[in-house]
Design a protein around this motif. Structure first.
Motif, PDB file in Angstrom:
ATOM      1  N   LEU A 259      -8.053 128.689  42.656  1.00  0.00           N
ATOM      2  CA  LEU A 259      -9.097 127.798  42.144  1.00  0.00           C
ATOM      3  C   LEU A 259      -9.017 126.477  42.896  1.00  0.00           C
ATOM      4  O   LEU A 259      -7.932 125.921  43.074  1.00  0.00           O
ATOM      5  CB  LEU A 259      -8.870 127.556  40.638  1.00  0.00           C
ATOM      6  N   ILE A 260     -10.159 126.007  43.346  1.00  0.00           N
ATOM      7  CA  ILE A 260     -10.214 124.683  43.989  1.00  0.00           C
ATOM      8  C   ILE A 260     -11.028 123.780  43.064  1.00  0.00           C
ATOM      9  O   ILE A 260     -12.114 124.154  42.616  1.00  0.00           O
ATOM     10  CB  ILE A 260     -10.891 124.768  45.379  1.00  0.00           C
ATOM     11  N   LEU A 261     -10.460 122.617  42.759  1.00  0.00           N
ATOM     12  CA  LEU A 261     -11.189 121.635  41.945  1.00  0.00           C
ATOM     13  C   LEU A 261     -11.630 120.514  42.859  1.00  0.00           C
ATOM     14  O   LEU A 261     -10.799 119.912  43.553  1.00  0.00           O
ATOM     15  CB  LEU A 261     -10.284 121.057  40.848  1.00  0.00           C
ATOM     16  N   VAL A 262     -12.899 120.224  42.875  1.00  0.00           N
ATOM     17  CA  VAL A 262     -13.402 119.123  43.685  1.00  0.00           C
ATOM     18  C   VAL A 262     -13.594 117.932  42.752  1.00  0.00           C
ATOM     19  O   VAL A 262     -14.360 118.004  41.780  1.00  0.00           O
ATOM     20  CB  VAL A 262     -14.740 119.479  44.373  1.00  0.00           C
ATOM     21  N   LEU A 263     -12.860 116.852  43.043  1.00  0.00           N
ATOM     22  CA  LEU A 263     -12.909 115.681  42.166  1.00  0.00           C
ATOM     23  C   LEU A 263     -13.697 114.549  42.811  1.00  0.00           C
ATOM     24  O   LEU A 263     -13.651 114.358  44.031  1.00  0.00           O
ATOM     25  CB  LEU A 263     -11.484 115.180  41.898  1.00  0.00           C
ATOM     26  N   LYS A 264     -14.386 113.824  41.960  1.00  0.00           N
ATOM     27  CA  LYS A 264     -15.070 112.614  42.423  1.00  0.00           C
ATOM     28  C   LYS A 264     -15.095 111.621  41.268  1.00  0.00           C
ATOM     29  O   LYS A 264     -15.506 111.993  40.158  1.00  0.00           O
ATOM     30  CB  LYS A 264     -16.495 112.953  42.875  1.00  0.00           C
ATOM     31  N   ASP A 265     -14.643 110.428  41.527  1.00  0.00           N
ATOM     32  CA  ASP A 265     -14.639 109.375  40.500  1.00  0.00           C
ATOM     33  C   ASP A 265     -14.068 109.859  39.167  1.00  0.00           C
ATOM     34  O   ASP A 265     -14.614 109.568  38.101  1.00  0.00           O
ATOM     35  CB  ASP A 265     -16.060 108.849  40.255  1.00  0.00           C
ATOM     36  N   GLY A 266     -12.989 110.660  39.214  1.00  0.00           N
ATOM     37  CA  GLY A 266     -12.328 111.095  37.994  1.00  0.00           C
ATOM     38  C   GLY A 266     -12.941 112.305  37.312  1.00  0.00           C
ATOM     39  O   GLY A 266     -12.444 112.756  36.295  1.00  0.00           O
ATOM     40  N   HIS A 267     -14.045 112.837  37.870  1.00  0.00           N
ATOM     41  CA  HIS A 267     -14.680 114.032  37.304  1.00  0.00           C
ATOM     42  C   HIS A 267     -14.426 115.235  38.187  1.00  0.00           C
ATOM     43  O   HIS A 267     -14.334 115.099  39.411  1.00  0.00           O
ATOM     44  CB  HIS A 267     -16.216 113.882  37.311  1.00  0.00           C
ATOM     45  N   ILE A 268     -14.430 116.418  37.574  1.00  0.00           N
ATOM     46  CA  ILE A 268     -14.491 117.640  38.385  1.00  0.00           C
ATOM     47  C   ILE A 268     -15.970 117.894  38.647  1.00  0.00           C
ATOM     48  O   ILE A 268     -16.736 118.134  37.710  1.00  0.00           O
ATOM     49  CB  ILE A 268     -13.870 118.845  37.648  1.00  0.00           C
ATOM     50  N   ILE A 269     -16.373 117.798  39.906  1.00  0.00           N
ATOM     51  CA  ILE A 269     -17.805 117.984  40.180  1.00  0.00           C
ATOM     52  C   ILE A 269     -18.137 119.408  40.625  1.00  0.00           C
ATOM     53  O   ILE A 269     -19.270 119.847  40.510  1.00  0.00           O
ATOM     54  CB  ILE A 269     -18.358 116.951  41.210  1.00  0.00           C
ATOM     55  N   GLU A 270     -17.133 120.109  41.155  1.00  0.00           N
ATOM     56  CA  GLU A 270     -17.341 121.519  41.517  1.00  0.00           C
ATOM     57  C   GLU A 270     -16.020 122.232  41.329  1.00  0.00           C
ATOM     58  O   GLU A 270     -14.965 121.635  41.513  1.00  0.00           O
ATOM     59  CB  GLU A 270     -17.737 121.654  42.999  1.00  0.00           C
ATOM     60  N   GLN A 271     -16.083 123.522  41.027  1.00  0.00           N
ATOM     61  CA  GLN A 271     -14.839 124.302  41.011  1.00  0.00           C
ATOM     62  C   GLN A 271     -15.133 125.753  41.313  1.00  0.00           C
ATOM     63  O   GLN A 271     -16.218 126.248  41.036  1.00  0.00           O
ATOM     64  CB  GLN A 271     -14.110 124.155  39.689  1.00  0.00           C
ATOM     65  N   GLY A 272     -14.168 126.418  41.904  1.00  0.00           N
ATOM     66  CA  GLY A 272     -14.327 127.829  42.249  1.00  0.00           C
ATOM     67  C   GLY A 272     -13.401 128.191  43.386  1.00  0.00           C
ATOM     68  O   GLY A 272     -12.562 127.383  43.795  1.00  0.00           O
ATOM     69  N   SER A 273     -13.561 129.411  43.885  1.00  0.00           N
ATOM     70  CA  SER A 273     -12.768 129.817  45.051  1.00  0.00           C
ATOM     71  C   SER A 273     -13.410 129.181  46.283  1.00  0.00           C
ATOM     72  O   SER A 273     -14.539 128.669  46.227  1.00  0.00           O
ATOM     73  CB  SER A 273     -12.775 131.334  45.184  1.00  0.00           C
ATOM     74  N   HIS A 274     -12.706 129.256  47.391  1.00  0.00           N
ATOM     75  CA  HIS A 274     -13.221 128.726  48.655  1.00  0.00           C
ATOM     76  C   HIS A 274     -14.609 129.333  48.951  1.00  0.00           C
ATOM     77  O   HIS A 274     -15.564 128.615  49.260  1.00  0.00           O
ATOM     78  CB  HIS A 274     -12.221 129.091  49.755  1.00  0.00           C
ATOM     79  N   LYS A 275     -14.683 130.646  48.792  1.00  0.00           N
ATOM     80  CA  LYS A 275     -15.927 131.368  49.097  1.00  0.00           C
ATOM     81  C   LYS A 275     -17.049 130.897  48.156  1.00  0.00           C
ATOM     82  O   LYS A 275     -18.154 130.585  48.591  1.00  0.00           O
ATOM     83  CB  LYS A 275     -15.663 132.869  48.922  1.00  0.00           C
ATOM     84  N   GLN A 276     -16.723 130.832  46.870  1.00  0.00           N
ATOM     85  CA  GLN A 276     -17.739 130.415  45.890  1.00  0.00           C
ATOM     86  C   GLN A 276     -18.245 129.006  46.183  1.00  0.00           C
ATOM     87  O   GLN A 276     -19.434 128.732  46.089  1.00  0.00           O
ATOM     88  CB  GLN A 276     -17.161 130.453  44.468  1.00  0.00           C
TER      89      GLN A 276
END
Ligand code: ATP
Length: 308
Positions: A259-276
């Motif tokens: 699972l990759i969590l993409v964070l911005k300004d303290g929020h998770i803005i996207e999450q999923g596998s690399h492919k997703q």
């Protein structure tokens, strides 16, 4: 903190646990730049790790009471799962690691962090930290033998165990090239190791410690391709079968994360596998495209190998 290492260096067992936590937490403390103020509750029990499952439940956090460093962050690291944190500087990645390590406790209303269902505020810090291995960006070595530097991951480790850990950390062959092998002194007063070598020593040490949970902070500094490959292999051996949370700066190193969590300004803005995330064609896909473009124009970076 670095000044502490010298005097503590050659003291006996009593200081080993002190040394251990100093080195493990050194990078996080540096980032933090202030002492931890967390106290255990009276008669707090030890953490009991069964699977090493981590859960952040609606976690919000502020350092100064004004600006939120994390806002409503929820995610799970399943047993043995690899979760990677990405995002621009200041997004909240290190804060997630610091909170799991209990440099700060969440207050009521700020959510909950659990390990195998136990709220980490309710268990002893010592037992929590025993269960967590930390591989920081810049590992500090003692002015002692390479065997000592690897071996204090586990008190009383045998030479065979040291070598096994060094092999899995892709460091054994390098150590054999040192004048006195495992007895060679490293650090300021011995052989100077490159950043990549120091990190592999930290990985070997953590392999010996054998914690069920890992916090990894990928080095931001550029490494040459073969060092990078060795470190990736060492890290693969380390994360195998453990629950891990990693801060990733090079997106190519986390393509196999569960699972990759993409964070911005303290929020998770996207999450999923690399492919997703690539298919989503959002912030992660843009970061990925930017890094690909940057790597098409490689800069020749000299390796910092043994200097002395
Ligand atoms: P980087 O990639 O630069 O390490 P990061 O994603 O790890 O960044 P954090 O260090 O978690 O980001 O910081 C999140 C927010 O909290 C930022 O706005 C930062 O300025 C703030 N912050 C971090 N540490 C402190 C502190 N000790 N006191 C006050 N604010 C802090």
């Amino acid at each position: 903190l670095a000044q502490l290492y010298g005097p503590l260096n050659n003291l006996g067992y009593i200081y080993r646990s002190v040394n251990q936590s100093l080195v493990d937490t050194e990078k996080l403390l540096q980032l933090l730049n202030e002492p931890t103020e967390v106290n255990d509750k009276p008669n707090a029990p030890d953490l009991i790790v069964s699977n090493g499952e981590i859960e952040f439940e609606n976690v919000s956090f502020t350092y100064d009471g004004r600006q939120a460093a994390l806002k409503g962050v929820s995610f799970k690291v399943p047993k043995g799962g690899a979760v990677a944190l990405v995002g621009e500087s200041g997004a909240g990645k290190s804060t997630i690691l610091r909170l799991l390590y209990r440099f700060y406790d969440l207050k009521d209303g700020e959510g909950r962090i659990t390990v195998d269902g136990q709220d980490i505020r309710d268990v002893t810090q010592e037992s929590l930290r025993k269960a967590i291995g930390v591989v920081p960006q810049d590992s500090v070595l003692f002015n002692a033998s390479i065997a000592y530097n690897i071996g204090y991951g586990k008190f009383g480790a045998t030479q065979e165990e040291l070598e096994e850990a060094a092999k899995a950390a892709q460091m054994h062959d390098r150590i054999l090239t040192f004048p006195e092998g495992y007895d060679t002194k490293v650090g300021e007063r011995g052989i100077r190791l490159s950043g990549g070598e120091k990190q592999r020593v930290a990985i070997a040490r953590t392999l010996l410690k054998n914690p069920p949970i890992l916090l990894l902070d990928e080095a931001t500094s550029a490494l040459d391709t073969s060092t990078e490959r060795d470190i990736q292999k060492a890290l693969q051996n380390l994360v195998q079968g453990r629950s891990s949370l990693s801060i990733a700066h090079r997106l190519s190193t986390i393509s196999s994360a569960d699972l990759i969590l993409v964070l911005k300004d303290g929020h998770i803005i996207e999450q999923g596998s690399h492919k997703q995330l690539l298919e989503l064609n959002g912030a992660f896909a843009t970061m990925w495209a930017d890094q690909i473009t940057a790597s098409e124009d490689p800069v020749d970076i000299p390796t910092k190998e043994v200097v002395e």
